[in-house]
Motif scaffolding. Structure first.
Motif, PDB file in Angstrom:
ATOM      1  N   VAL A  53      -5.006  -3.101  -1.995  1.00 42.78           N
ATOM      2  CA  VAL A  53      -4.169  -1.918  -1.745  1.00 42.78           C
ATOM      3  C   VAL A  53      -3.725  -1.335  -3.078  1.00 42.78           C
ATOM      4  O   VAL A  53      -3.709  -2.009  -4.094  1.00 42.78           O
ATOM      5  CB  VAL A  53      -2.916  -2.258  -0.892  1.00 42.78           C
ATOM      6  CG1 VAL A  53      -3.302  -2.779   0.475  1.00 42.78           C
ATOM      7  CG2 VAL A  53      -1.997  -3.231  -1.608  1.00 42.78           C
ATOM      8  N   GLU A  54      -3.388  -0.086  -3.036  1.00 40.15           N
ATOM      9  CA  GLU A  54      -2.790   0.595  -4.205  1.00 40.15           C
ATOM     10  C   GLU A  54      -1.609   1.381  -3.718  1.00 40.15           C
ATOM     11  O   GLU A  54      -1.516   1.758  -2.580  1.00 40.15           O
ATOM     12  CB  GLU A  54      -3.804   1.543  -4.866  1.00 40.15           C
ATOM     13  CG  GLU A  54      -4.961   0.816  -5.513  1.00 40.15           C
ATOM     14  CD  GLU A  54      -5.968   1.781  -6.124  1.00 40.15           C
ATOM     15  OE1 GLU A  54      -5.650   2.966  -6.343  1.00 40.15           O
ATOM     16  OE2 GLU A  54      -7.098   1.345  -6.352  1.00 40.15           O
TER      17      GLU A  54
ATOM     18  N   LYS B 259     -12.098   3.120  10.030  1.00 38.34           N
ATOM     19  CA  LYS B 259     -11.730   4.105   9.007  1.00 38.34           C
ATOM     20  C   LYS B 259     -11.226   5.397   9.643  1.00 38.34           C
ATOM     21  O   LYS B 259     -10.213   5.960   9.223  1.00 38.34           O
ATOM     22  CB  LYS B 259     -12.930   4.386   8.102  1.00 38.34           C
ATOM     23  CG  LYS B 259     -12.628   5.334   6.974  1.00 38.34           C
ATOM     24  CD  LYS B 259     -13.825   5.470   6.053  1.00 38.34           C
ATOM     25  CE  LYS B 259     -13.482   6.332   4.862  1.00 38.34           C
ATOM     26  NZ  LYS B 259     -14.561   6.347   3.876  1.00 38.34           N
TER      27      LYS B 259
ATOM     28  N   ALA C  36       0.831  -1.208   0.000  1.00 36.41           N
ATOM     29  CA  ALA C  36       0.000   0.000   0.000  1.00 36.41           C
ATOM     30  C   ALA C  36       0.864   1.256   0.000  1.00 36.41           C
ATOM     31  O   ALA C  36       1.812   1.360   0.770  1.00 36.41           O
ATOM     32  CB  ALA C  36      -0.923   0.014   1.213  1.00 36.41           C
TER      33      ALA C  36
ATOM     34  N   TRP D 299      -3.042   7.329   3.344  1.00 40.71           N
ATOM     35  CA  TRP D 299      -3.701   6.571   2.283  1.00 40.71           C
ATOM     36  C   TRP D 299      -5.193   6.860   2.294  1.00 40.71           C
ATOM     37  O   TRP D 299      -5.771   7.173   3.335  1.00 40.71           O
ATOM     38  CB  TRP D 299      -3.537   5.066   2.480  1.00 40.71           C
ATOM     39  CG  TRP D 299      -2.164   4.562   2.715  1.00 40.71           C
ATOM     40  CD1 TRP D 299      -0.989   5.110   2.272  1.00 40.71           C
ATOM     41  CD2 TRP D 299      -1.802   3.404   3.463  1.00 40.71           C
ATOM     42  NE1 TRP D 299       0.065   4.353   2.697  1.00 40.71           N
ATOM     43  CE2 TRP D 299      -0.399   3.297   3.434  1.00 40.71           C
ATOM     44  CE3 TRP D 299      -2.520   2.437   4.150  1.00 40.71           C
ATOM     45  CZ2 TRP D 299       0.290   2.261   4.046  1.00 40.71           C
ATOM     46  CZ3 TRP D 299      -1.840   1.411   4.767  1.00 40.71           C
ATOM     47  CH2 TRP D 299      -0.451   1.316   4.716  1.00 40.71           C
ATOM     48  N   GLU D 300      -5.806   6.712   1.135  1.00 38.72           N
ATOM     49  CA  GLU D 300      -7.264   6.712   1.081  1.00 38.72           C
ATOM     50  C   GLU D 300      -7.719   5.411   1.754  1.00 38.72           C
ATOM     51  O   GLU D 300      -7.142   4.347   1.508  1.00 38.72           O
ATOM     52  CB  GLU D 300      -7.731   6.740  -0.378  1.00 38.72           C
ATOM     53  CG  GLU D 300      -9.224   6.687  -0.538  1.00 38.72           C
ATOM     54  CD  GLU D 300      -9.654   6.609  -1.995  1.00 38.72           C
ATOM     55  OE1 GLU D 300     -10.804   6.225  -2.228  1.00 38.72           O
ATOM     56  OE2 GLU D 300      -8.844   6.915  -2.893  1.00 38.72           O
ATOM     57  N   VAL D 301      -8.718   5.489   2.610  1.00 37.09           N
ATOM     58  CA  VAL D 301      -9.204   4.321   3.344  1.00 37.09           C
ATOM     59  C   VAL D 301     -10.647   4.041   2.954  1.00 37.09           C
ATOM     60  O   VAL D 301     -11.503   4.914   3.066  1.00 37.09           O
ATOM     61  CB  VAL D 301      -9.111   4.537   4.874  1.00 37.09           C
ATOM     62  CG1 VAL D 301      -9.664   3.331   5.617  1.00 37.09           C
ATOM     63  CG2 VAL D 301      -7.678   4.835   5.302  1.00 37.09           C
ATOM     64  N   GLU D 302     -10.887   2.823   2.467  1.00 34.99           N
ATOM     65  CA  GLU D 302     -12.241   2.389   2.145  1.00 34.99           C
ATOM     66  C   GLU D 302     -12.564   1.181   3.016  1.00 34.99           C
ATOM     67  O   GLU D 302     -11.780   0.229   3.076  1.00 34.99           O
ATOM     68  CB  GLU D 302     -12.342   1.998   0.669  1.00 34.99           C
ATOM     69  CG  GLU D 302     -13.729   1.537   0.269  1.00 34.99           C
ATOM     70  CD  GLU D 302     -13.792   1.081  -1.175  1.00 34.99           C
ATOM     71  OE1 GLU D 302     -14.794   0.439  -1.522  1.00 34.99           O
ATOM     72  OE2 GLU D 302     -12.861   1.354  -1.955  1.00 34.99           O
TER      73      GLU D 302
ATOM     74  N   SER E 253      -1.038   4.341  -1.471  1.00 40.70           N
ATOM     75  CA  SER E 253      -2.012   5.419  -1.594  1.00 40.70           C
ATOM     76  C   SER E 253      -3.436   5.042  -1.170  1.00 40.70           C
ATOM     77  O   SER E 253      -4.251   5.921  -0.914  1.00 40.70           O
ATOM     78  CB  SER E 253      -2.054   5.937  -3.034  1.00 40.70           C
ATOM     79  OG  SER E 253      -2.476   4.907  -3.918  1.00 40.70           O
ATOM     80  N   LYS E 254      -3.738   3.739  -1.104  1.00 36.90           N
ATOM     81  CA  LYS E 254      -5.108   3.341  -0.780  1.00 36.90           C
ATOM     82  C   LYS E 254      -5.123   1.954  -0.153  1.00 36.90           C
ATOM     83  O   LYS E 254      -4.321   1.091  -0.512  1.00 36.90           O
ATOM     84  CB  LYS E 254      -5.960   3.321  -2.056  1.00 36.90           C
ATOM     85  CG  LYS E 254      -7.413   2.952  -1.815  1.00 36.90           C
ATOM     86  CD  LYS E 254      -8.214   3.022  -3.111  1.00 36.90           C
ATOM     87  CE  LYS E 254      -9.659   2.654  -2.839  1.00 36.90           C
ATOM     88  NZ  LYS E 254     -10.496   2.773  -4.053  1.00 36.90           N
TER      89      LYS E 254
ATOM     90  N   ALA F  60      -7.414   6.663   9.093  1.00 36.21           N
ATOM     91  CA  ALA F  60      -7.218   7.949   8.419  1.00 36.21           C
ATOM     92  C   ALA F  60      -6.388   8.917   9.264  1.00 36.21           C
ATOM     93  O   ALA F  60      -5.671   9.753   8.712  1.00 36.21           O
ATOM     94  CB  ALA F  60      -8.564   8.570   8.070  1.00 36.21           C
TER      95      ALA F  60
ATOM     96  N   ARG G 190      -8.225  -0.987   1.087  1.00 42.54           N
ATOM     97  CA  ARG G 190      -9.638  -1.370   1.137  1.00 42.54           C
ATOM     98  C   ARG G 190      -9.755  -2.511   2.140  1.00 42.54           C
ATOM     99  O   ARG G 190      -9.103  -3.542   2.000  1.00 42.54           O
ATOM    100  CB  ARG G 190     -10.109  -1.820  -0.239  1.00 42.54           C
ATOM    101  CG  ARG G 190     -11.583  -2.092  -0.309  1.00 42.54           C
ATOM    102  CD  ARG G 190     -12.034  -2.216  -1.779  1.00 42.54           C
ATOM    103  NE  ARG G 190     -13.461  -2.266  -1.842  1.00 42.54           N
ATOM    104  CZ  ARG G 190     -14.154  -3.336  -2.212  1.00 42.54           C
ATOM    105  NH1 ARG G 190     -13.525  -4.435  -2.587  1.00 42.54           N
ATOM    106  NH2 ARG G 190     -15.466  -3.313  -2.220  1.00 42.54           N
TER     107      ARG G 190
END
Length: 120
Positions: free
Chosen positions: A119-120, A55, A35, A64-67, A37-38, A59, A40
């Motif tokens: 993850v990204e 979340k 991971a 990272w963006e968190v989904e 940047s994101k 955060a 999930r």
């Protein structure tokens, strides 16, 4: 009444008294998965932390963006019942549940884990 077991894959069964350990484990596993940047994450209904709470805490500690994705619980009992458990009480760091048919301890077949989905 039975207390849910929190699983962090691939960490195996574990129970914790404070969500910071859960957050630390999710972050560590996310980094191991690459991971940058994101992330999930699936959060089961019988977990000791809600998707929203997870979340919020993630955060606050990572950029990272968190989904988060909610996973409803499903149980299977020796009495033959299969379906949604009866949740008796939900508190800070615990969920008490049983079989709605017989009141005994059912096996959790879904919704008792926290999983990193991607993850990204």
């Amino acid at each position: 009444m039975y207390v849910s077991t929190l699983l962090l894959l691939p960490g195996g069964p574990c129970t914790w008294m404070h969500e910071q350990r859960v957050i630390d484990k999710v972050i560590a596993l996310g980094r191991l998965a690459g991971a940058t940047s994101k992330i999930r994450v699936e959060v089961g209904e019988l977990c000791d932390i809600s998707p929203e709470h997870l979340k919020e805490h993630l955060a606050g500690q990572i950029n990272w963006e968190v989904e988060t994705v909610y996973c409803p619980a499903k149980v299977k009992c020796a009495c033959g019942y299969e379906g949604k458990p009866r949740i008796l009480e939900r508190g800070h760091d615990f969920v008490l549940f049983d079989c709605p048919s017989c009141g005994k301890k059912p096996a959790v077949t879904r919704g008792g884990e926290i999983k990193i989905l991607g993850v990204e």
